[in-house]
Design an enzyme around this catalytic site. Structure first.
Site, short mmCIF file in Angstrom:
data_model
loop_
_atom_site.label_atom_id
_atom_site.label_comp_id
_atom_site.label_asym_id
_atom_site.label_seq_id
_atom_site.Cartn_x
_atom_site.Cartn_y
_atom_site.Cartn_z
N ASP A 169 -4.35 -6.25 -4.86
CA ASP A 169 -4.54 -6.85 -3.54
C ASP A 169 -3.19 -7.36 -3.04
O ASP A 169 -2.23 -6.59 -3.00
CB ASP A 169 -5.61 -7.96 -3.64
CG ASP A 169 -5.96 -8.60 -2.32
OD1 ASP A 169 -6.63 -7.95 -1.51
OD2 ASP A 169 -5.54 -9.75 -2.09
N HIS A 200 -13.47 -3.38 -4.33
CA HIS A 200 -12.10 -3.87 -4.19
C HIS A 200 -11.50 -4.43 -5.47
O HIS A 200 -10.30 -4.31 -5.70
CB HIS A 200 -12.07 -4.94 -3.10
CG HIS A 200 -10.71 -5.49 -2.83
ND1 HIS A 200 -9.70 -4.76 -2.26
CD2 HIS A 200 -10.20 -6.73 -3.05
CE1 HIS A 200 -8.62 -5.51 -2.13
NE2 HIS A 200 -8.88 -6.71 -2.61
#
Length: 343
Positions: free
Chosen positions: A115, A320
């Site tokens: 991320d 994610h």
């Protein structure tokens, strides 16, 4: 320096993790280390997490013969949290990473990020290839500096998500105004985090035709579109307790300040517009992660932007949080890649 075990060899038991506090330009950086010898692998978490996001990787890397070190990025956990918003610009975070390597008595490291950590890792390898000899990117592909001003790009994304409408705001723009996201998150940190993690995880994310959880309705909050009352399968109650406990103690401003420096980063890195990362690299993403749809062109550009790419993996049915959703698969890919790097 001992060589790490081959990727397919039996693994010895991992050493006990050690908590360290290291001097860095931030003031101090908290790090968790497993394995005191072997090639250094520096692990950078994303938003809204901490070093704990690498709990499944630290022991495996250590058992394979690596010195695995996961840090709390500036503004998170037990690391320092400067007051100034502009203290969270990308080049300051790179300086922290370099200082961590030096404080550990090393001259170089492999840097791996997820991320926001992927973006920090990428710029670390781009600007300090003398220190970071290889870079692994999880969930967020590399996009070279340059192009339009980020705040303008995100403003233009308003209303582009499924189920979104006129006047809606992209979450990055929402985070950029100081104090606004804090007012949403901090009255119920644990509940907000649970909803955020669920919204981005493959087994709990909203259906494709539901209002997109990356947009905020006029007068609303981001949380309005989060799943309620459910945790993703990778997140146990005790894991949520760890994450929530840190943000309840520190607040969320330090973490959110990363979003508030994207235009500053754009200006700071203007001299490197279009620059590729030439060090050996790796990408791992989740097939159900919206980041891969938004940045599809970045994936296609890897032959030009990551000429040292040794592997690009998109995990079917994964969201994610790849290294937490699919730890075994992520660990296997990481170990194979690390074993292929020049020592």
């Amino acid at each position: 320096m001992p060589s790490p075990a081959p990727a397919g060899a039996p693994r010895p038991a991992a050493p006990t993790p050690t908590h360290l506090v290291l001097p860095t330009p931030a003031g101090r950086t908290h790090a968790v280390q497993q394995g005191g010898q072997g090639p250094l692998v520096l692990l950078l978490h994303g938003f809204p997490e901490s070093w704990y996001a690498w709990r499944h990787q630290l022991p495996v890397l250590a058992a394979a013969g690596y010195r695995a070190v996961a840090i709390d990025v500036r503004g998170y956990g037990r690391s320092s949290k400067p007051d100034a918003v502009d203290a969270y610009r990308m080049l300051d975070l790179v300086a922290d990473n370099v200082a961590v390597v030096e404080a550990l008595g090393e001259r170089s490291a492999v840097v791996v990020g997820h991320d926001w950590g992927a973006s920090i890792a990428a710029v670390s390898a781009l600007t300090r290839p003398d220190v970071f000899r290889a870079v692994g990117l999880l969930s967020v592909p590399y996009t070279p500096p340059g192009g339009p001003r980020p705040s303008e790009v995100f403003a233009a994304m308003a209303g582009e998500g499924a189920g979104s409408g006129a006047g809606e705001e992209f979450y990055v723009s929402y985070f950029q105004r100081p104090g606004r996201a804090e007012a949403e998150i901090e009255p119920d940190v644990r509940g907000w985090l649970a909803g955020f993690y669920a919204a981005l995880s493959a087994d709990t994310m909203p259906a494709p035709d539901a209002p997109a959880p990356y947009f905020v309705s006029p007068g609303g909050t981001l949380r309005d579109r989060f799943p309620a009352g459910v945790l993703p399968s990778w997140l146990e109650e005790q894991d949520l307790d760890v994450y929530a406990g840190e943000f309840e103690r520190t607040g969320t401003t330090g973490a959110l300040n990363r979003y508030r420096n994207m235009d500053r980063d754009w200006a700071d890195l203007a001299g490197r517009a279009g620059a590729p990362i030439t060090r050996p690299s790796l990408f791992i993403g989740g097939e159900r992660d919206a980041s891969l749809a938004w940045l599809a062109d970045a994936l296609k550009a890897f032959p030009e932007t990551l000429p040292g790419l040794l592997g690009s993996h998109v995990l079917d049915g994964c969201g994610h949080f790849v290294q937490q959703e699919r730890p075994d698969e992520t660990n296997r890919i990481l170990l194979d890649w690390l074993a292929s790097l020049p020592t």
